[in-house]
Design an enzyme around this catalytic site. Structure first.
Site, short mmCIF file in Angstrom:
data_model
loop_
_atom_site.label_atom_id
_atom_site.label_comp_id
_atom_site.label_asym_id
_atom_site.label_seq_id
_atom_site.Cartn_x
_atom_site.Cartn_y
_atom_site.Cartn_z
N CYS A 52 -3.29 -3.40 4.37
CA CYS A 52 -2.40 -4.47 4.84
C CYS A 52 -2.74 -5.83 4.26
O CYS A 52 -2.05 -6.82 4.55
CB CYS A 52 -2.43 -4.53 6.36
SG CYS A 52 -1.99 -2.97 7.17
N HIS A 88 -2.54 -10.56 11.69
CA HIS A 88 -2.03 -9.23 11.33
C HIS A 88 -1.92 -8.41 12.61
O HIS A 88 -2.84 -8.40 13.43
CB HIS A 88 -2.97 -8.54 10.35
CG HIS A 88 -2.67 -7.08 10.18
ND1 HIS A 88 -1.45 -6.63 9.74
CD2 HIS A 88 -3.43 -5.98 10.44
CE1 HIS A 88 -1.47 -5.30 9.72
NE2 HIS A 88 -2.66 -4.88 10.13
N GLU A 124 0.83 -1.20 0.00
CA GLU A 124 0.00 0.00 0.00
C GLU A 124 0.87 1.25 0.00
O GLU A 124 0.37 2.36 0.15
CB GLU A 124 -0.92 0.02 1.22
CG GLU A 124 -0.22 0.08 2.57
CD GLU A 124 -1.19 0.31 3.72
OE1 GLU A 124 -1.47 1.50 3.97
OE2 GLU A 124 -1.62 -0.65 4.35
#
Length: 492
Positions: free
Chosen positions: A129, A261, A95
């Site tokens: 993400c 994550h 990103e």
């Protein structure tokens, strides 16, 4: 030996498709979170205990997402002695956008020039993400498809996470992961064990193309993360029950490890508690299980009413503490020491878990991963570790090639909080500046690291690689005493 390519006649599904090799890169400098607390004037423990963070890696102006990905790809290829001609797909999840048209993948193609291989499918994949996970799924799908030509797929996830001055800056980080994908893998993506939840929401996004900084609604982002976890839990539990996979009514009991994550480590601990909460509400007779003792008062709650209920959160964090310590805390080394790497974050957790125990203890493990990207995109899926423990097995090679991670963490340079703040201001004032020559010191970057040397008046970027000092730089098996790294996530 590496599992070989299969360019001949093929019948049926390729066997055991998954991750054959992994490599990780993180910056050679960090700021101590306890010192950052003092510099920022916040209460002692806000970052270290409240968020569970000890150190944060960061980049000066001479590293960007291109250089991070160049470094991690070349390092993986060299350490595993793979020819660039053996790569048929290369996809980048990121990103960190440097150009609205030109992909990071095309920059990486300069590494292929020497062998003349230009027939490489794939491109960049972007959604916060989650991009690295989408790239991994695409790579696995390619290998299992009629389009597969027998070569390896290469997945790269890389990002630089930076925030404006304020209370979110401590949740930054930077890094890159490269993963080689193919059949006969030591880390097998279990077919049919995947759950996905997608939704439109503005919890974290980057609308300002002139800035690296995101717009963040912190409270909403946490709620979205936990809601996505709930939805993925519901789907994967159903698949595990109906798909012929061995599964207990408790998802926590169905796997040997859970990797998440990690925007910050404390949220991961809350996520383990969240899975237990879901297990508890799904259990037909929770009174029969000792682990649920004392939780009876929460039997009739609704999940959507619990996101910020401190009483419920504390109760389930306490009840799930043994599971967290055994199954998830070992995966938090890199999150704790480097910070949030965005797309590589969940795979940094996987690396951390793999190096946390002897390879013999990894054999046959089931690892459930949860990947989240704001906006939002999320998936939960299962990875099974091979049973092959022969001395030359791919599992031994994969883990051995990651064995220097802790040593590299120890060898980083510590930067004061004031210097860190100055370097962040340098990145802010020079972001997308052209022409520009980076001024960051390259003396302390690791050997073999690519770095930015020049941006011309047309925004074209040039890179150089710091020379390897010796072959040992590729796979440092130094016998010097290693200072133990301890993840200090508060589990009270």
């Amino acid at each position: 030996m590496m599992p070989g390519s299969a360019r001949g006649e093929r019948h049926g599904w390729p066997e055991n498709v998954g991750i054959i090799a992994m490599e990780i890169y993180f910056p050679s400098q960090y700021v101590d979170q306890a010192e950052l607390e003092i510099f920022d004037g916040v209460s002692t423990g806000k970052y270290t205990i409240g968020l569970g963070q000890d150190k944060m890696g960061f980049c000066s102006d001479n590293e960007d997402v291109n250089s991070l990905c160049l470094t991690v790809v070349q390092r993986l290829m060299e350490r595993n002695e793979i020819s660039y001609t053996d790569i048929g797909r290369l996809e980048v999840g990121t990103e960190t956008i440097l150009d609205k048209s030109k992909s990071v993948k095309t920059v990486l193609m300069q590494l292929f020039e020497g062998c003349g291989n230009t027939s490489v499918e794939g491109i960049d994949t972007t959604n916060a993400c989650y991009g690295g996970t989408a790239a991994l799924f695409n790579a696995v799908n390619w290998v299992e498809s009629s389009c597969w030509d027998g070569r390896y797929a290469l997945v790269v996830a890389g990002d630089i996470a930076v925030y404006a001055t304020g209370n979110a800056r401590c949740t930054g980080g930077a890094g890159a992961i490269a993963m080689l994908v193919g059949p006969h893998a030591p880390l097998i993506l279990e077919r049919g064990c995947r759950a996905t939840h997608m939704q439109h929401v503005y919890d974290f996004y980057k609308p300002n193309m002139d800035s690296e900084y995101p717009v963040v609604d912190g409270k909403l982002s946490i709620q979205c993360y936990l809601h996505a976890l709930d939805k993925c839990y519901e789907i994967i539990s159903r698949k595990l029950q109906s798909g012929g996979h061995k599964s207990d009514s408790s998802l926590l009991d169905s796997a040997d490890a859970f990797v998440f994550h990690s925007p910050f480590c404390k949220l991961v601990q809350k996520s383990v508690a969240r899975i237990m909460l879901n297990d508890f509400l799904r259990e037909p007779d929770p009174g029969k299980k000792q682990v649920y003792s004392g939780l009876e008062a929460f039997r009739d709650i609704r999940l959507e009413d619990t996101y910020f209920n401190k009483e419920i959160e504390t109760a389930f964090i306490t009840a799930s503490k043994p599971a967290f310590i055994k199954k998830t805390k070992p995966s938090l080394l890199l999150a704790n020491q480097v910070g949030n790497m965005y797309t590589p974050s969940v795979y940094g957790g996987l690396v951390s878990f793999l190096i946390s125990r002897p390879v013999e203890d990894l054999s046959g493990c089931r690892i459930i991963l949860f990947s989240y990207g704001s906006g939002l995109a999320s998936s939960m899926y299962s990875v099974r570790v091979t049973d092959d423990l022969s001395p030359l097995s791919p599992l031994h090679r994969l883990v051995n090639n990651l064995s220097d991670v802790e040593l590299r963490l120890v060898r980083r340079k510590k930067v004061t909080a004031k210097e860190f703040d100055q370097l962040m201001k340098l990145r802010e004032t020079t972001h997308h500046k052209a022409p520009y020559k980076p001024v960051g010191n390259t003396e302390h970057i690791f050997p073999g690291t690519w770095y930015l040397t020049d941006i011309d008046d047309k925004h074209r970027r040039k890179y150089e690689r710091k020379p390897l000092q010796s072959p040992v730089d590729l796979n440092d098996q130094s016998t010097e005493k290693l200072i133990p790294l301890i993840v200090t996530v508060d589990v009270r």
